[in-house]
Structure formats: structure tokens, C-alpha cells
Design an enzyme around this catalytic site. Structure first.
Site, PDB file in Angstrom:
ATOM      1  NE  ARG A  56      -1.610  -2.530   2.748  1.00  0.00           N
ATOM      2  CZ  ARG A  56      -1.942  -3.770   2.442  1.00  0.00           C
ATOM      3  NH1 ARG A  56      -3.152  -4.028   2.049  1.00  0.00           N
ATOM      4  NH2 ARG A  56      -1.088  -4.753   2.574  1.00  0.00           N
ATOM      5  CB  THR A  57       3.272   2.568   2.477  1.00  0.00           C
ATOM      6  OG1 THR A  57       2.430   2.044   3.506  1.00  0.00           O
ATOM      7  CG2 THR A  57       3.771   3.939   2.877  1.00  0.00           C
ATOM      8  CE  LYS A  84      27.814  -4.699  -6.261  1.00  0.00           C
ATOM      9  NZ  LYS A  84      28.160  -3.589  -7.159  1.00  0.00           N
ATOM     10  NE  ARG A 106       6.754   0.622   5.309  1.00  0.00           N
ATOM     11  CZ  ARG A 106       5.536   0.078   5.219  1.00  0.00           C
ATOM     12  NH1 ARG A 106       5.417  -1.185   4.881  1.00  0.00           N
ATOM     13  NH2 ARG A 106       4.466   0.785   5.441  1.00  0.00           N
ATOM     14  CG  HIS A 134       2.861   3.806   8.795  1.00  0.00           C
ATOM     15  ND1 HIS A 134       3.087   4.640   7.704  1.00  0.00           N
ATOM     16  CD2 HIS A 134       2.413   2.630   8.277  1.00  0.00           C
ATOM     17  CE1 HIS A 134       2.788   3.989   6.588  1.00  0.00           C
ATOM     18  NE2 HIS A 134       2.379   2.771   6.912  1.00  0.00           N
TER      19      HIS A 134
HETATM   20  N1   CP Z   1      -0.602  -0.175   5.935  1.00  0.00           N
HETATM   21  C1   CP Z   1       0.611  -0.372   5.405  1.00  0.00           C
HETATM   22  O1   CP Z   1       1.604   0.297   5.769  1.00  0.00           O
HETATM   23  O2   CP Z   1       0.637  -1.332   4.435  1.00  0.00           O
HETATM   24  P1   CP Z   1       1.934  -1.768   3.602  1.00  0.00           P
HETATM   25  O3   CP Z   1       2.874  -2.447   4.550  1.00  0.00           O
HETATM   26  O4   CP Z   1       1.411  -2.671   2.512  1.00  0.00           O
HETATM   27  O5   CP Z   1       2.564  -0.515   3.051  1.00  0.00           O
END
Ligand code: CP
Length: 318
Positions: A56-57, A84, A106, A134
Site C-alpha cells: 500500500r504505502t 555488497k 521505510r 507511520h
Molecule cells: N498499511 C501499510 O503500511 O501497508 P503496507 O505495509 O502494505 O505498506
């Protein structure tokens, strides 16, 4: 004012959040056009630096950037020089030397986006760091609740599940509290942090009590990758006690909505039926994620760049 970076909800104030939600309303309209593209960020470059899996993100940051006409680069750790033994910080510095206008990060370890932000010229958005924050998930959740309920102030929001390991719970606690909602956390005692009340929430280990009078019921994913087996007797017992189905949803208000950040473990956090049908708004959350990410990309990169020397962390002013 939303700052140079967006690293968490903790340092945003209510005015920041209102501004992002209002900007997202305008961005949502772009996504409803036949040609879903505006030239707002033409000539800007956005790097998606995802060291942890995401559907999603990552996809919605990419779509958001493209709808604003930015060039979007998806960095792939598995085919990079990380293999590496290049370090994460050197990887980030290397990409930064190509002058992107924004880097979305992320990582499975809390604090990595903040550390990267400290050394980059480009602003950084935290797309989820370990069990820390998040922020864009919380923003899209706030946007979805306001869309469904017409307000956030005065609502009661119950967050169910693994509060201990959840960056979504933490960011939503900050976000919903700042916007005037009552927030409850509900789950087994092993998955509720000891001092969670210091965040201004009420903790419940009874689903019935935690859901009573709730306008919004948010189920969290059981994070098998962050549970080492000592937190839950079994997934089946969790599903029986805290998994939501239509009969347990009756503990909440009659018009309560059901949310989940995804990905869902069907039949664990939510029954099959609730995943796919109202009052679940899971796919609305996903859809709104694009508008929210367009808004934060615009608010951060659509403005003149500030000098690296004046670098500040999330929520602080330029
Ligand atoms: N909700 C969420 O962060 O989903 P993903 O891990 O698929 O990005």
C-alpha cells in the site's frame, strides 16, 4: 507548519494536521478526474527507499508522485549495493548526491528515517519505522474517519490488537488525540505497553468494555514477524477473544465503522465478511492514502528548498 521532513505525528500540531487533510481534499478531486494528473511537481524527483516490504504505502507514494508529475524512483534493496555490504547511510548519501527533492524511507528498525534525515540534503518522509511511527497511515485514517463521520472531534476510537509493536497505533494515538477524539486501546495485556495511559488513552483487556460506545473500531494486524511466540498463547485464541465479527461489533455503536491498515490476516483480526463489506472502510483507507500522500508530497516539495544547514526534524518549522 509542517516541517522540512515528516517523521512522525508526535510533533505535528492540530493546525498541521488540518492543513494536510484540507490539501488532501483537493488532491482527492484530482484522482477523480478522467486524466488523473496535474503538473504541480513537474521537474521534481522523489526516491522511494523501502528497506522493508510494502504494498500500500510504496504503491501509493509512487502513484501520488506520478499524479503530481514528479519523477519517482523506486529503490530496490535486493538488487542494490547493500548486497555488497554498503551501509544504509552510505546508500542514502549516494542517492542524495543525485539531488532528489524528497526521499521516502521505510525500515524495520525504529529511528532509521530520522537518522537518514539527519545526513541528507533532501527532505525525508517516514513511511514506517519499526514499532515507532507511520505518520501517513495515521493521516489517511484521520481523513477516512472525517469523510465517514463528518468530524473527528468528540468521537470515540477503539484500536484493537498488538498495540505494543504497532507504529500505526502510536501514530493514530497521537493523531486522533490531537484532533479531539477519545482513544482506547484494546487487547491482551501482553500486547499493551505498560505506560500507555501516558499517551492519553484508556486501556482495556475486555473487548466488550473497550468497544462500548465506540464510533470507530480499528483492528491492527497480528504482526507474526514481531511476535516471538511469548506474547500470545495462540493465534486461534487471539482470534476467538479479540478477532472482530458482526456479533462482537454489536458491542460498539450501531453506526460504528471498521478500519484496518492492512495487510489483513483474514479470520484472525477480522472475519472474512467484515473485511469485504460495510461497515468496513478498508479500501477507502487505501484510496485515501493516495490523496494524503499527494498532499504531503506537495506540502514538502512544492515549496522552495531550504538550506541543508537549517535542517530540522519532524513537525518543526522551516
Ligand atoms: N498499511 C501499510 O503500511 O501497508 P503496507 O505495509 O502494505 O505498506
Amino acid at each position: 507548519m509542517i516541517g522540512r521532513d515528516l517523521l512522525g505525528m508526535e510533533n505535528l500540531d492540530r493546525a498541521d494536521i488540518e492543513r494536510i487533510l484540507e490539501t488532501a481534499e483537493r488532491m482527492k478531486e484530482v484522482g477523480e478526474r478522467e486524466v488523473k494528473k496535474v503538473p504541480t511537481l513537474r521537474g521534481r524527483t522523489i526516491v522511494n527507499l523501502f528497506f522493508e516490504a510494502s504494498t500500500r504505502t510504496r504503491a501509493s507514494f509512487e502513484i501520488a508522485g506520478k499524479r503530481l508529475s514528479a519523477d519517482v524512483i523506486n529503490f530496490s534493496p535486493s538488487t542494490s549495493s547493500l548486497k555488497k555490504s554498503e551501509s544504509i547511510l552510505d546508500t542514502a548519501r549516494t542517492l542524495d548526491a543525485m539531488d532528489p527533492d524528497l526521499v521516502v524511507v521505510r525500515h524495520a528498525v525504529a529511528g532509521v528515517p530520522q537518522r537518514i534525515a539527519e545526513v541528507l540534503q533532501a527532505p525525508v518522509i517516514n513511511a514506517g519505522d519499526g514499532a515507532h511511527e507511520h505518520p501517513t497511515q495515521a493521516l489517511l485514517d484521520l481523513f477516512t474517519v472525517r469523510q465517514e463521520k463528518g468530524r473527528i472531534d468528540g468521537l470515540t476510537v477503539a484500536i484493537i490488537g498488538d498495540i505494543l509493536h504497532s507504529r500505526v497505533a502510536r501514530s493514530n494515538i497521537y493523531g486522533f488525540r490531537k484532533m479531539g477524539a477519545e482513544v482506547r486501546v484494546v487487547g491482551p495485556p501482553t500486547l499493551i505497553p505498560a505506560a500507555v495511559e501516558t499517551l492519553g488513552v484508556k486501556a482495556f483487556t475486555s473487548l466488550r468494555e473497550g468497544l462500548e460506545g465506540a464510533d470507530v473500531v480499528m483492528a491492527l494486524r497480528v504482526q507474526n514477524e514481531r511476535l516471538d511466540g511469548s506474547f500470545l498463547p495462540s493465534i486461534r485464541e487471539y482470534a476467538n477473544t479479540f478477532g472482530l465479527d458482526r456479533s462482537k461489533l454489536h458491542f460498539a455503536k450501531d453506526d460504528a465503522i471498521v478500519m484496518h491498515p492492512g495487510p489483513v490476516n483474514r479470520g484472525v483480526e477480522l472475519s472474512q465478511d467484515l473485511v469485504d463489506h460495510r461497515p468496513s472502510v478498508i479500501l477507502d483507507q487505501v484510496r485515501n492514502g493516495v490523496a494524503i500522500r499527494m498532499a504531503v508530497l506537495y506540502l514538502i516539495t512544492g515549496r522552495p528548498r531550504v538550506a541543508a544547514a537549517s535542517h530540522v526534524v519532524s513537525g518543526a518549522t522551516e
